[in-house]
Write an enzyme that holds these catalytic residues in place. Structure first.
Site, short mmCIF file in Angstrom:
data_model
loop_
_atom_site.label_atom_id
_atom_site.label_comp_id
_atom_site.label_asym_id
_atom_site.label_seq_id
_atom_site.Cartn_x
_atom_site.Cartn_y
_atom_site.Cartn_z
N SER A 244 0.85 -1.19 0.00
CA SER A 244 0.00 0.00 0.00
C SER A 244 0.88 1.24 0.00
O SER A 244 2.11 1.14 0.06
CB SER A 244 -0.92 0.00 1.23
OG SER A 244 -0.13 0.13 2.41
N LYS A 245 0.25 2.40 -0.03
CA LYS A 245 1.00 3.66 -0.12
C LYS A 245 1.96 3.84 1.06
O LYS A 245 3.00 4.45 0.92
CB LYS A 245 0.03 4.85 -0.19
CG LYS A 245 -0.64 5.00 -1.54
CD LYS A 245 -1.55 6.21 -1.58
CE LYS A 245 -2.21 6.35 -2.94
NZ LYS A 245 -3.16 7.47 -2.97
N ARG A 246 1.59 3.28 2.20
CA ARG A 246 2.47 3.49 3.36
C ARG A 246 3.81 2.76 3.21
O ARG A 246 4.77 3.07 3.90
CB ARG A 246 1.77 3.05 4.65
CG ARG A 246 1.53 1.56 4.77
CD ARG A 246 0.68 1.21 6.00
NE ARG A 246 0.37 -0.18 6.06
CZ ARG A 246 1.17 -1.11 6.56
NH1 ARG A 246 2.36 -0.77 7.04
NH2 ARG A 246 0.81 -2.38 6.59
N GLY A 248 5.50 2.93 0.47
CA GLY A 248 6.29 3.68 -0.51
C GLY A 248 5.56 3.75 -1.82
O GLY A 248 4.35 3.56 -1.91
#
Length: 470
Positions: A244-246, A248
């Site tokens: 996911s975006k967390r 990177g």
């Protein structure tokens, strides 16, 4: 016995955002299998979701594919443009009694789901219009077209990656083929397009596995050939959770903008879920030669950014110097505002590249190491360089300048002059070289100092060194 036709594969992204890492890997695996077998690799944009599909996303997908070097065969196919053909198939299934019109209203379906939920049952369409004929009261009323799916037995997805996956038909409801406004659903469009495009192998993410069971029933109703399936396990972050975006960057173009090479991404994404013995560094030519479906792993792969960096460092070192200069030039042109290198700067960077690329793991690091070659004149000092140019160091720099000015301006002669000066003044070479490096480049580290002095030439080097002698 007739020869098997060459495989036809497709990558079919929805244009609702960027080309993500997972999609890029799916595209890569399809591309590699097509190239390995001498087959065809098609690109289909699944833009039936008109509200979420955007031209910008289409451009991002095409740009990401082009940057990755995943060339497709023929023209891009846009699914929405084929809606009339999708409707034609649904109408034919209606005529054959393999589909039916369902007049259930939204309120009825909501009440049905609420009852199922209250009773602890799975929420699915209950087939209330499956065997009913519309009466006069349905005249002119909206309806959807549903597939008359098999209700007993099981549907088996014979998957090249996950094995034989069984679905009870009692768990698969009569899916909608045409919405009440006559537009085809994604499930119908995919099956019709794959059939019309002659797709023989469907390689896609494991999140489509449930779709495969439902699509198989439609394929059967159409009397179409069943493709070979391969559902790829998902990619997880370094912590084992779904990427996911967390974790990177997710979009392929973000990796381009972080200074990774397309060769690196092809190699890295190949190894996220596919293996060839213990080989880690696999060129694209080797990947095409070796790729098969049997070596795709069943379990989720994990992103490892340290491994990605190390792999990129390898490909930077292996890339021809001229190609790297072109990569650097293209990278700078994408900056905001764009930077344009003069011919002199390009020649300097090319000459320094053998040293520059030994020190860099990304194009950004390569550019940072080369920036002192881009423009002329005294350098601005970064923090580390400023710490080197303390008053004593500037004194050594000023004292060494006459010795350098008096020598032939070549790397060997300059190093000899600096060593002789250091020895005669009771200094270590580093006490002379480090201030020289800081003044020449504005940084505390650089490619070999005396080579860079020779490369920049007497006049330019002295302008820079004299600026910091006081």
């Amino acid at each position: 016995m007739a020869e098997n036709p060459k495989p036809v594969l497709r990558f079919a992204p929805s244009p609702t955002g960027m080309l993500h890492i997972g999609g890029a890997r799916t595209a890569l695996f399809n591309w590699l299998y097509a190239r390995h077998t001498g087959g065809t690799f098609l690109l289909r944009i699944e833009d039936t979701d008109r509200e979420r599909s955007t031209p910008e996303a289409v451009e991002a997908i095409l740009g990401g594919m082009a940057w990755m070097g995943l060339n497709w065969d023929g023209d891009v196919i846009f699914q929405f443009a084929r809606a009339a053909r999708h409707r034609e198939v649904a109408e034919k299934l209606l005529d054959e009694g393999k589909a039916y019109r369902c007049y259930a209203t939204a309120e009825e379906l909501t009440a049905m789901r609420e009852e199922q939920k209250a009773a602890g049952k799975p929420m699915r369409y209950d087939g209330r219009w499956r065997d009913r004929n519309p009466g006069p009261e349905q005249q002119g009323k909206p309806f959807v077209v549903r597939l008359k799916a098999r209700q007993d037995g099981e549907t088996i997805v014979h998957d090249q990656v996950l094995g034989h996956v069984r679905f009870e038909n009692s768990q698969l409801d009569d899916m909608v083929l045409l919405r009440s406004d006559g537009t085809p659903t994604y499930m119908l469009a995919v099956v019709v397009d794959d059939f019309d495009m002659g797709v023989t192998h469907v390689i896609r993410g494991a999140d489509h596995l449930n779709n495969a069971a439902r699509q198989l029933q439609l394929i059967e109703a159409m009397g179409a050939p069943i493709p070979t399936y391969g559902h790829l396990p998902l990619i997880n972050g370094p912590d084992g959770a779904k990427l996911s975006k967390r974790h990177g960057a997710l979009a392929v173009e973000a990796y381009r903008d972080m200074g990774y090479l397309p060769e690196t991404m092809r190699n890295y994404l190949l190894r996220l879920g596919w293996s060839h013995g213990d080989d880690e560094i696999i060129s694209t030519a080797q990947a095409i030669e070796w790729f098969n479906l049997e070596s795709i792993g069943k379990s989720a792969a994990r992103m490892d950014y340290k491994k990605l960096d190390n792999l990129n460092g390898h490909y930077i070192r292996e890339t021809p110097d001229e190609t790297l200069v072109a990569e650097v030039t293209a990278f700078l042109s994408r900056e905001t505002p764009p930077r344009v290198l003069s011919m002199t700067a390009r020649e300097r960077v090319l000459a320094a590249m053998p040293s520059l690329k030994e020190r860099a793991k990304t194009l950004i690091e390569l550019i940072q190491g080369a920036e002192f070659l881009f423009t002329d004149g005294p350098r601005s000092l970064d923090e580390a360089a400023a710490k080197l140019l303390v008053p004593d160091a500037r004194g050594h720099l000023a004292a060494a300048l006459p010795a350098l000015e008096a020598t032939e301006w070549g790397a060997t002669d300059l190093e000899s002059a600096a060593r002789a000066f250091a020895e005669s003044n009771g200094l270590k070479l580093g006490q002379v070289a480090q201030p020289l490096r800081a003044a020449l480049t504005g940084k505390a580290s650089s490619p070999p100092l005396f080579e860079m002095l020779a490369l920049l030439g007497r006049e330019e080097s002295l302008v820079r060194l004299r600026a910091y002698k006081e």
